[in-house]
Design a protein around this motif. Structure first.
Motif, short mmCIF file in Angstrom:
data_model
loop_
_atom_site.label_atom_id
_atom_site.label_comp_id
_atom_site.label_asym_id
_atom_site.label_seq_id
_atom_site.Cartn_x
_atom_site.Cartn_y
_atom_site.Cartn_z
N GLN A 124 0.82 -1.21 0.00
CA GLN A 124 0.00 0.00 0.00
C GLN A 124 0.86 1.26 0.00
O GLN A 124 0.57 2.22 -0.69
CB GLN A 124 -0.94 0.03 1.22
CG GLN A 124 -2.03 -1.00 1.18
CD GLN A 124 -1.58 -2.34 1.78
OE1 GLN A 124 -0.41 -2.63 1.92
NE2 GLN A 124 -2.55 -3.17 2.10
N GLN A 125 1.93 1.30 0.79
CA GLN A 125 2.77 2.49 0.88
C GLN A 125 3.63 2.67 -0.35
O GLN A 125 4.03 3.78 -0.68
CB GLN A 125 3.66 2.42 2.12
CG GLN A 125 2.91 2.61 3.41
CD GLN A 125 2.38 4.01 3.55
OE1 GLN A 125 3.09 4.98 3.34
NE2 GLN A 125 1.12 4.12 3.91
N GLY A 126 3.94 1.60 -1.05
CA GLY A 126 4.87 1.69 -2.17
C GLY A 126 4.24 2.03 -3.50
O GLY A 126 4.94 2.19 -4.49
N LEU A 127 2.92 2.14 -3.56
CA LEU A 127 2.24 2.42 -4.83
C LEU A 127 1.92 3.91 -4.97
O LEU A 127 1.53 4.55 -3.99
CB LEU A 127 0.94 1.63 -4.92
CG LEU A 127 1.07 0.11 -4.88
CD1 LEU A 127 -0.30 -0.54 -4.84
CD2 LEU A 127 1.86 -0.38 -6.09
N ALA A 128 2.06 4.44 -6.17
CA ALA A 128 1.65 5.82 -6.42
C ALA A 128 0.14 5.91 -6.26
O ALA A 128 -0.60 5.06 -6.75
CB ALA A 128 2.05 6.25 -7.82
N LYS A 129 -0.33 6.93 -5.57
CA LYS A 129 -1.77 7.10 -5.34
C LYS A 129 -2.40 8.03 -6.38
O LYS A 129 -3.61 8.05 -6.55
CB LYS A 129 -2.02 7.64 -3.94
CG LYS A 129 -1.51 6.72 -2.83
CD LYS A 129 -2.01 5.30 -3.00
CE LYS A 129 -1.73 4.37 -1.86
NZ LYS A 129 -0.41 4.17 -1.41
N VAL A 157 -0.77 15.26 4.45
CA VAL A 157 0.63 14.92 4.66
C VAL A 157 0.97 13.79 3.70
O VAL A 157 0.83 12.61 4.03
CB VAL A 157 0.89 14.51 6.13
CG1 VAL A 157 2.36 14.22 6.35
CG2 VAL A 157 0.41 15.60 7.07
N PHE A 158 1.37 14.15 2.49
CA PHE A 158 1.76 13.15 1.50
C PHE A 158 2.95 13.69 0.71
O PHE A 158 3.30 14.85 0.81
CB PHE A 158 0.59 12.79 0.57
CG PHE A 158 -0.08 13.95 -0.11
CD1 PHE A 158 0.44 14.51 -1.27
CD2 PHE A 158 -1.26 14.48 0.40
CE1 PHE A 158 -0.19 15.58 -1.90
CE2 PHE A 158 -1.90 15.53 -0.23
CZ PHE A 158 -1.36 16.08 -1.38
N ALA A 159 3.58 12.81 -0.03
CA ALA A 159 4.78 13.18 -0.78
C ALA A 159 4.45 13.35 -2.25
O ALA A 159 3.72 12.55 -2.83
CB ALA A 159 5.84 12.11 -0.61
N GLY A 160 4.98 14.40 -2.82
CA GLY A 160 4.80 14.65 -4.24
C GLY A 160 6.15 14.90 -4.90
O GLY A 160 7.05 15.46 -4.30
N THR A 161 6.26 14.46 -6.12
CA THR A 161 7.45 14.71 -6.90
C THR A 161 7.03 14.87 -8.35
O THR A 161 5.90 14.55 -8.71
CB THR A 161 8.49 13.58 -6.75
OG1 THR A 161 9.71 13.97 -7.39
CG2 THR A 161 7.99 12.28 -7.33
N PHE A 166 2.54 10.11 -3.54
CA PHE A 166 2.59 8.94 -2.67
C PHE A 166 2.02 9.31 -1.32
O PHE A 166 2.24 10.42 -0.85
CB PHE A 166 4.03 8.43 -2.50
CG PHE A 166 4.63 7.86 -3.75
CD1 PHE A 166 4.48 6.52 -4.06
CD2 PHE A 166 5.35 8.68 -4.61
CE1 PHE A 166 5.04 6.01 -5.22
CE2 PHE A 166 5.91 8.18 -5.76
CZ PHE A 166 5.76 6.84 -6.07
N GLY A 167 1.31 8.41 -0.67
CA GLY A 167 0.76 8.65 0.65
C GLY A 167 -0.37 7.67 0.91
O GLY A 167 -0.47 6.62 0.28
N ASP A 168 -1.24 8.03 1.84
CA ASP A 168 -2.36 7.18 2.21
C ASP A 168 -3.66 7.74 1.65
O ASP A 168 -3.98 8.92 1.86
CB ASP A 168 -2.49 7.10 3.74
CG ASP A 168 -1.27 6.44 4.36
OD1 ASP A 168 -0.76 5.47 3.76
OD2 ASP A 168 -0.86 6.88 5.43
N LEU A 169 -4.42 6.91 0.96
CA LEU A 169 -5.75 7.32 0.50
C LEU A 169 -6.70 7.34 1.69
O LEU A 169 -6.50 6.64 2.67
CB LEU A 169 -6.27 6.37 -0.57
CG LEU A 169 -5.56 6.43 -1.92
CD1 LEU A 169 -6.11 5.33 -2.84
CD2 LEU A 169 -5.73 7.79 -2.57
#
Length: 150
Positions: free
Chosen positions: A46-51, A93-97, A146-149
């Motif tokens: 779950q954490q390793g997939l792009a959301k 609170v999620f990561a974007g690139t 990336f983050g939690d839905l």
């Protein structure tokens, strides 16, 4: 060689592990699925997939080439975009690139930089800059979240 066909795999323990030889390769619970990574490390699926991700042209009339979990892309002015999610994140609170490139060939030194950051749980701000750090629209851009839905 044998083929195993099944609809259900039931673990012998409450952890519902799948083991090959003596190596546990998958562990699952009601809310988590991990797979064995390097060495004995476990990787959360779950954490390793792009959301969410998007590929777009940010010049002139903004045009989305392809996307996943993106309801819309809003052009907010020179170098400013908002990536609105179809399914929101659990929090802001999620990561974007991302990455960006000018329409000209790489050899002319006009590569661009793209920054994706949380606006709120339902959207990310995308800002693009030229190599001098000045606001600039981009012809080719990608943003990955990336983050939690929710």
């Amino acid at each position: 060689m044998s083929t195993l066909v099944t609809n259900t795999i039931t673990g012998l323990s409450t952890a519902a592990n799948i083991t090959i030889g003596s190596t546990p390769v998958v562990s699952a619970s009601a809310t988590s699925l991990t797979i064995r990574g390097e060495g004995s490390n476990q990787t959360s699926i779950q954490q390793g997939l792009a959301k969410s991700w998007i590929n777009f042209n940010g010049t002139g009339t903004v045009a989305v080439g392809d996307s996943f979990n993106v309801g819309s892309l809003v052009d907010r002015g020179t170098s400013l975009y908002t990536q609105n999610f179809t399914a929101g994140m659990g929090n802001a609170v999620f990561a974007g690139t991302g990455s960006a490139k000018d329409a000209a060939l790489d050899a002319d030194g006009r590569n661009r930089m793209l920054v994706s950051e949380a606006e709120d749980a339902d959207a990310a701000f995308i800002n693009s800059f030229d190599t001098g750090g000045n606001a600039a629209d981009v012809a080719y851009a990608t943003s990955i979240i990336f983050g939690d839905l929710a």
